[in-house]
Motif scaffolding. Sequence first.
Motif, PDB file in Angstrom:
ATOM      1  N   CYS A   7       0.857  -1.191   0.000  1.00  0.00           N
ATOM      2  CA  CYS A   7       0.000   0.000   0.000  1.00  0.00           C
ATOM      3  C   CYS A   7       0.893   1.241   0.000  1.00  0.00           C
ATOM      4  N   SER A   8       0.667   2.193   0.901  1.00  0.00           N
ATOM      5  CA  SER A   8       1.536   3.379   0.933  1.00  0.00           C
ATOM      6  C   SER A   8       2.573   3.289   2.040  1.00  0.00           C
ATOM      7  N   TRP A   9       2.692   2.136   2.700  1.00  0.00           N
ATOM      8  CA  TRP A   9       3.769   1.921   3.663  1.00  0.00           C
ATOM      9  C   TRP A   9       5.061   1.686   2.893  1.00  0.00           C
ATOM     10  N   SER A  10       6.151   2.255   3.356  1.00  0.00           N
ATOM     11  CA  SER A  10       7.401   2.152   2.606  1.00  0.00           C
ATOM     12  C   SER A  10       8.594   2.102   3.537  1.00  0.00           C
ATOM     13  N   ASN A  11       9.662   1.468   3.048  1.00  0.00           N
ATOM     14  CA  ASN A  11      10.937   1.509   3.738  1.00  0.00           C
ATOM     15  C   ASN A  11      11.564   2.876   3.516  1.00  0.00           C
ATOM     16  N   ILE A  12      12.056   3.488   4.569  1.00  0.00           N
ATOM     17  CA  ILE A  12      12.614   4.819   4.464  1.00  0.00           C
ATOM     18  C   ILE A  12      13.962   4.765   3.747  1.00  0.00           C
ATOM     19  N   GLN A  13      14.193   5.718   2.851  1.00  0.00           N
ATOM     20  CA  GLN A  13      15.466   5.796   2.135  1.00  0.00           C
ATOM     21  C   GLN A  13      16.344   6.855   2.790  1.00  0.00           C
ATOM     22  N   ASN A  14      16.791   6.577   4.003  1.00  0.00           N
ATOM     23  CA  ASN A  14      17.577   7.558   4.756  1.00  0.00           C
ATOM     24  C   ASN A  14      18.523   6.811   5.690  1.00  0.00           C
ATOM     25  N   ASN A  15      19.803   6.766   5.340  1.00  0.00           N
ATOM     26  CA  ASN A  15      20.777   6.018   6.139  1.00  0.00           C
ATOM     27  C   ASN A  15      21.014   6.617   7.515  1.00  0.00           C
ATOM     28  N   LEU A  16      20.569   7.856   7.733  1.00  0.00           N
ATOM     29  CA  LEU A  16      20.700   8.451   9.061  1.00  0.00           C
ATOM     30  C   LEU A  16      19.636   7.919  10.009  1.00  0.00           C
ATOM     31  N   ARG A  17      18.545   7.401   9.460  1.00  0.00           N
ATOM     32  CA  ARG A  17      17.443   6.880  10.270  1.00  0.00           C
ATOM     33  C   ARG A  17      17.530   5.369  10.466  1.00  0.00           C
ATOM     34  N   ASP A  18      17.874   4.637   9.400  1.00  0.00           N
ATOM     35  CA  ASP A  18      17.981   3.183   9.528  1.00  0.00           C
ATOM     36  C   ASP A  18      18.990   2.652   8.537  1.00  0.00           C
ATOM     37  N   LYS A  19      19.326   1.371   8.703  1.00  0.00           N
ATOM     38  CA  LYS A  19      20.300   0.716   7.841  1.00  0.00           C
ATOM     39  C   LYS A  19      19.703  -0.456   7.064  1.00  0.00           C
ATOM     40  N   LEU A  20      18.573  -0.989   7.524  1.00  0.00           N
ATOM     41  CA  LEU A  20      17.999  -2.193   6.942  1.00  0.00           C
ATOM     42  C   LEU A  20      16.574  -1.929   6.467  1.00  0.00           C
ATOM     43  N   ASP A  21      15.931  -2.962   5.898  1.00  0.00           N
ATOM     44  CA  ASP A  21      14.573  -2.842   5.365  1.00  0.00           C
ATOM     45  C   ASP A  21      13.655  -3.910   5.941  1.00  0.00           C
ATOM     46  N   TRP A  22      12.361  -3.565   6.068  1.00  0.00           N
ATOM     47  CA  TRP A  22      11.317  -4.565   6.258  1.00  0.00           C
ATOM     48  C   TRP A  22      11.100  -5.254   4.917  1.00  0.00           C
ATOM     49  N   GLU A  23      10.686  -6.508   4.951  1.00  0.00           N
ATOM     50  CA  GLU A  23      10.532  -7.260   3.716  1.00  0.00           C
ATOM     51  C   GLU A  23       9.168  -7.932   3.644  1.00  0.00           C
ATOM     52  N   LEU A  24       8.617  -8.028   2.426  1.00  0.00           N
ATOM     53  CA  LEU A  24       7.307  -8.649   2.177  1.00  0.00           C
ATOM     54  C   LEU A  24       7.517 -10.087   1.713  1.00  0.00           C
TER      55      LEU A  24
END
Length: 583
Positions: free
Chosen positions: A358-375
């Motif tokens: 939907c409109s949930w997304s992994n953030i593209q900001n290395n200052l906030r996180d380093k990894l991703d949630w996965e579907l």
Amino acid sequence: LAFEARAVKLQPYAWIKVRNVRFISCHADYSPSVPTGLSCNFEEGLCSWYQDNSDNFDWSVVTGMDHTIGIGSSLVVDMWSPSLRGTFGRLVSYPQPPTPTERCLTFFYKLYGPNAGALNVKLIDGLGYEIILWTRSGAHGNEWHEAQCPVPQQLTTFQLTFEAVRSGFDGQVAIDDVAFVDRVCTIPRKCSFEGQKCGYSTVKWLHRSGHNNTTTRPKTDHTLGTELGYYMMVNTDADVFPTGTTAVLTSPVRPGTTKPECVSFWYHMGGPNPGYFTVYLKLEKGERVPIFSESLGQGDDWRHGNSNISNGLVDWQLEFEVVGSGSRGSHVAVDDISVSAHPCEDQASKCSLENGMCSWSNIQNNLRDKLDWELTSAEAEQHYPVPLEDHTLGTEKGHFVFFPSSNRTAASQNAWLLSSHLPPTQATCLRFWAYKPHSSDCQLNIWRLSGGLIFQLLVVNELGGPWRHFEVNITSSEEYQIVFEGIKGMSGFVALDDIEYTVGFDCATKVTEPTSKKPDNAGGIAASVIVVLLLIGTLVALLVFYLRTRPELEASSGTTGFSNEGYVPDSTVSAGVSEREEE
């Protein structure tokens, strides 16, 4: 050709020598003749592709997870492999002859895992210069995606390259069913504007990146989250874009369908009064219908927009229009436009994850996180531990998002799953289902993100069992986003499913705000209504035509009755946060 020497045992004054190696009747530009050319399903080797010897690692032929037949072979780079070293691995085509017209490279790809890296397609021209034609990065789900990459006309010999770029140690990149065909690519369902404009025509829109030296622009694109990524933009500064000036970005014509589809895109509006931004559905024969509009500055953020469209088998286009307002230092930009073959899920306020995120997304900001949630789904998963079934369907085929822990990446690294921007609220209820086994040392935090600051809503610690339900009341005096933060440990996972937020209603379903606001999909509804009216108008015209010609038909045929020859058969944690097992 490789010479390999191995010592059977260590001893002094022992050696192996190789000398006087010569190649006779060979040529550096020799290319073997392969009947299928660059088209390859990797069931019988690499066809007209070879492993680059100047990179860091090789692609591997892996059996049992291909796109072609499910149990066949595909080409894979396992970022989690302990033997992998270096940053990138390249698969290069043998030199190709000049092409008089544009051609199309089609393939299927996977980018999977919390640290999947990136996949690039590059063209190496006759002078050795490399040009990026296509790129994707980050988690894309545990499924195959189709890609179509236009290859421009080439006047000299050239080569194509698949490049896997490593960003960590916990992911997988794969390709399969590659085809190089002598035709223009069909219309892609998603356009990221990396290297190509996907057939979009422009009037005063510019193809730019954050790296371009322009006075006003987004600093990064949405796709890659870097200044090297591309997007489409309009500089709406009054000096170059006076009041009333219009810029239009038009998609290629898409065929009509009887089923509703979801148009999704990301937009960036900078400056105090950047202009009037409207997205239209334009039918092949008919008026433009607005499906989305915005006119206020949105700060330095990419924002999500979407709308359901229904066109009733009428061919259609999208038009992204910007009208100047005479402002200073302003711009409007769009990126990652996609058309899904299913309706938007309640405009993202309720997401079962069965048709994507939907409109949930992994953030593209290395200052906030380093990894991703996965579907993923239990049925498709072959590498990570996951729930045996999802919550929505209660089967192994159902989908959910998850965040794994492993010893391949440092402990305490995190991943943010971010909602779209939500309006100020007296009370909004967030509901979701979470799964975290006893053995997992992952952590799950829920935050409210406002003005660059985060405010804790909930901490989920021990679950240790089946899917559990959570509810959180959220209040905010300013615009905000909801953040699901996973923090990894060394083993286990945490999973989410059936995420829902109800703006204007608290978790006791009490109305806290007026609900007279027009639906988010008003434009899409209007589009559907107009299409229906057009169809009704056509039927009325046919009826009138029939009534007018009926006497003539009766007179000519001498019979009564009619002929059927022309008939074609969606800031605080309340004291009522609840946790309960599914009954």
